[in-house]
Design a protein around this motif. Sequence first.
Motif, mmCIF file in Angstrom:
data_model
loop_
_atom_site.group_PDB
_atom_site.id
_atom_site.type_symbol
_atom_site.label_atom_id
_atom_site.label_comp_id
_atom_site.label_asym_id
_atom_site.label_seq_id
_atom_site.Cartn_x
_atom_site.Cartn_y
_atom_site.Cartn_z
ATOM 1 N N LYS A 104 0.841 -1.197 0.000
ATOM 2 C CA LYS A 104 0.000 0.000 0.000
ATOM 3 C C LYS A 104 0.874 1.245 0.000
ATOM 4 N N ALA A 148 11.105 3.070 -10.781
ATOM 5 C CA ALA A 148 11.325 4.389 -11.386
ATOM 6 C C ALA A 148 12.438 5.141 -10.653
ATOM 7 N N ASN A 201 5.583 4.163 -7.949
ATOM 8 C CA ASN A 201 6.479 4.084 -9.102
ATOM 9 C C ASN A 201 7.899 3.714 -8.698
ATOM 10 N N TYR A 231 8.689 1.822 -6.195
ATOM 11 C CA TYR A 231 8.660 0.368 -5.993
ATOM 12 C C TYR A 231 8.800 -0.362 -7.319
ATOM 13 N N ALA A 232 8.184 0.220 -8.342
ATOM 14 C CA ALA A 232 8.201 -0.443 -9.651
ATOM 15 C C ALA A 232 9.497 -0.178 -10.400
ATOM 16 N N SER A 261 1.525 8.029 -5.847
ATOM 17 C CA SER A 261 1.983 7.583 -7.166
ATOM 18 C C SER A 261 3.498 7.490 -7.215
ATOM 19 N N ASP A 311 11.038 -6.980 -0.448
ATOM 20 C CA ASP A 311 10.467 -7.693 -1.590
ATOM 21 C C ASP A 311 9.459 -6.805 -2.305
ATOM 22 N N ALA A 312 9.832 -6.339 -3.505
ATOM 23 C CA ALA A 312 8.949 -5.413 -4.228
ATOM 24 C C ALA A 312 7.639 -6.078 -4.633
ATOM 25 N N THR A 313 7.626 -7.385 -4.720
ATOM 26 C CA THR A 313 6.398 -8.046 -5.166
ATOM 27 C C THR A 313 5.516 -8.504 -4.007
ATOM 28 N N CYS A 314 5.920 -8.146 -2.777
ATOM 29 C CA CYS A 314 5.089 -8.526 -1.634
ATOM 30 C C CYS A 314 3.839 -7.657 -1.641
#
Lengths: 284, 300, 452
Positions: free
Chosen positions: C222, C427, C422, C424-425, C418, C275-278
Amino acid sequence: MRTAMSKRKKIIIKLCMYLGYLLIAAIFIGPIVFLFVSSLKPYVQIESDMSNIRAFIPYGDLSLDNYINVIVKADFFKFFKNSVVVTIIFVLLATTINAMIGYALGMLNFRGKAIIISTIVALSIIPTESIIINRFMTVNSLGMLNTYIGLAIPSVAYPMYMYLYYNHFKGMPKELQEAAIIDGASYWKIFTKIMMPLSKPIITTVAIMAFIRSWSDLLWPTLVTRDGTYRTLPLALKSLFSDTYTDWGQVFAFSTLMVIPTMILFLVFQKQFVASVTSSGIKG
Amino acid sequence: MANSSKKKSGLQRGESKAAFLFCTPAVVLALVFIILPFAMSVVYSFTNKQLIPKVGIETAFVGLKNYIEIFTSKVTVLSFKNTFLYALIVVPSVLVIGTVLAVFVNQKIKGVQVFRLIYFSPQVVTMTVVAVIWAFIFSSNSSGLLNSFLGLLHIAPQKWLQDQHLALPCLAIMYIWQNLGMQMLIILSGLQYISEELYEAAEIDGCTTFEKFIYITVPGLKNTLVYVLVSVIINSLKVFTQVYVLTNGGPSNATTTVVFQLYKAGFVNGQVGYSSAIAVTFFMLVMVISILQNKFAKED
Amino acid sequence: MKKKIFAGLLSAMMVVSLAACGSSETGATATESKSETTANTADGTAAAATDAQGGYEGKEVKVWISSGAEDDIYREMFDKIEGDLNITITDEYYSKDELDNKMQTSSIAGDMPDAVVADYLLIPKYYEAGLVANLDDYVTDELMDDYLPSVVSECTYNDHIISVAQFDSGLAFWANKSMLENAGVRIPADYKDAWDKAEFEDALKKLKDSGVEWPIYVRQNKPSTEYYTWMPFVASFGGDYMNRETGLCTGTLDGDNTIASFDFLAKLFTDGYADATCDYEDSFQKGENALALYGHSKYQDYKAALGDDLILVPLPDMGHGVYTCSGSTVMIMTTGAQESGKDDAVWAMLQEATNPDYIKMVVDVNGAVPARSSVMDAIPDYCEGGTLYLYRQQLESGISFLRPYTPAHMTIYDAMASVIGNIYAGADPATELHDAAANIDEIITENGWNFQ
């Protein structure tokens, strides 16, 4: 010999067809099964079941706890009642009022018809969200804030439905109407006694679209309801998502309870909807 | 038609009167709840109107400022691109898959009604709930639902809604999944208008199933498909709920759509003027496209 | 003929909409003059309220509440207060978005509530629009003296007291004690003793080496909450989200120090510490992490999962000192309540709600830090040696930072949600922050939200 071969071939084709049907069915119904099944599980188990087929299977620590919480704590049935009332008003008005204009445009000749039709197409482009604040001011000055009618009526005149009806009535045989006129029937009588009974499939289609629209409307009720009295299901569902913590088990239970009435209704009317759509009745 | 109606002008007057009465309720409601609010939007789009202005700040006309800002704001321009890209994914998919599916379930096979029902069933799930379900399916975690499935096929886990190239297609898939059943049924109803004899004749001529589909089914569905095309285009251009519930426009504004952008401008940033200008621009743009498209369609 | 009708219709519409536009303008000026008059009368009515004790009896008070974990206990509390004061309280609970939509349209609808219970960050926008009453003349010294310093600052806007609060938020690392011990990481005794940057990085490395695959959880599922939880790191790097003097973001939100703090956040993911995908909530409970950057609201859940292994560890000093972030739900009185002469009843209600008994009742449920020191004395967790003592220490010592207290909050918050998502993704933080700052400032200046 030849007939046996083709019989076997037919059976194989049939089997393949069924296999195809089933595969596609899995895609469509899988997520819904996941929703229903998860609503019976505690949150921890929903998470741990995500990685495999168990997400779709009711097993493990199943209980109705989520439902009890949602019904008792989240006061589901109060919102349910509001949603039902608003949706009934909306569906009744939307199916008739749009049918009336659709009939006039499709079967009657009058000045300004072309303008109305192109206006309808143009209006259908306007996203509701873009006029919602101004609509709020209009409803406010009409004194309809915080009423069922204020919730339901602004979207009743719905360009898409008008167009759907117009398209439908345009395709109806004119002879029926002409015969009725010669018999001395009024247009109102023609509309209510001949045209509408012959339009059940399209009415059901519009009714279902209108039902779903009203049942799931999220933004408008946040503005037009001004206290707890008239709040609808989507608002209550949104309240379950909190910044600090969301209990997905409860969200799923609430969602299931929200979806089931629609499903039942659809099953009851599916004969009208699906069957009469496919039976060649009046299409001539 | 014109001739005959001239002859019975008395009747025609009655017809006009009836038409007027039949149109009145819808026209009045549309005037009050669509046209008037939109006209207000047009006016506001030239002002700096705020939702709740700071005490002492007056609403004033600002000319074309809001419109200029639309074209200078990277995000707003992107929101238009995203919206059209989304429609570009959704519309052909729904049209093609919907038609194929309709033909597929238009067989006289036992139990086919049940499958039609099942294919339609996502339509009754409200979009908020659809978004919640698919958020779990599109979990970016390697043990998420879809990723686990891909793992069985030895495909690397994807980040789905967190991947700026995949997020918009993911939202499109959600919408297609939900909406396909409805379009399938509408196309199915269109199929009933196509005469059985045409297929029988084609059968005698030795046409393949595919040829029959291309040369009989598709032309026979023309009117239905045009309706589906128009309604899906318009609905998909208005994409909002999935974005609002799931992605909040991210990642990197990859799912910021026009309606979401104007919602944010109005409700989050309180700039009703700017929000209105986006709405008006969107309206004009879609109008122009549909007029052009109509023109080309007629020239064809 | 057709054209004439059409043109007539169109011009009629224009007239109506212009009229609507005009009337809303006069509406704005009307509220302005109204708020002036209320400012004048505020002292008078406050005095009157103290004169005639209990003059509020039988009055009806409408409260809008931003719904959350406290809903049930609030219902109970308002029921009791009704009995205590002999007033009628109508309490309505809305999700944050819905509450904001309703508040923003309440002056049009003319149905402003008498009191609002919501995140303190939502309040300045309403205050600037003339919806929120000043409480300077109502609050007592007794209350203000007992308040934590952080609570006093969250209730003070523009040098006025505009709200009261029952509790504040607590923020530090939640830590798994045995994992830290197992990895040989020093456990700081209190905030003065916090890790510095090198030691923090070393701790992460040691934890990773000791077999904890993802040493730290920052609630990556979140991103919007990171706006709150990353504030202490931003401050400790010497940065901030907004220039507190001007109310603008450029140069601060995208200043070098703030960028450095977000570079550090990004590095937690690229270095494999987070863990970015958690995308699930219970990672720390499941024992996947040794540290969780999460507020007080997780106390009950974490305690249930970890038991005595659960401890609080102060956030590290990244160069410019140790900080925490504070600010939580507040209660306000509206100008509508003053205009309708209900301010005495509303104030009586707010005063009652901030009594130690009611504060205790609420914090027992939501696990937040009581706003009054006297209440904390009665709760073992907040006394020396208690699990939550660190929260108290931090807030009493004044090392807490508020997120930007500005009418532009929603705009900044939305932009930062945002930006963080980003990051986390993958950027680049600097680019993201530069873009965000420019966009935010454009809106702030256009809306006149900057501080003059």
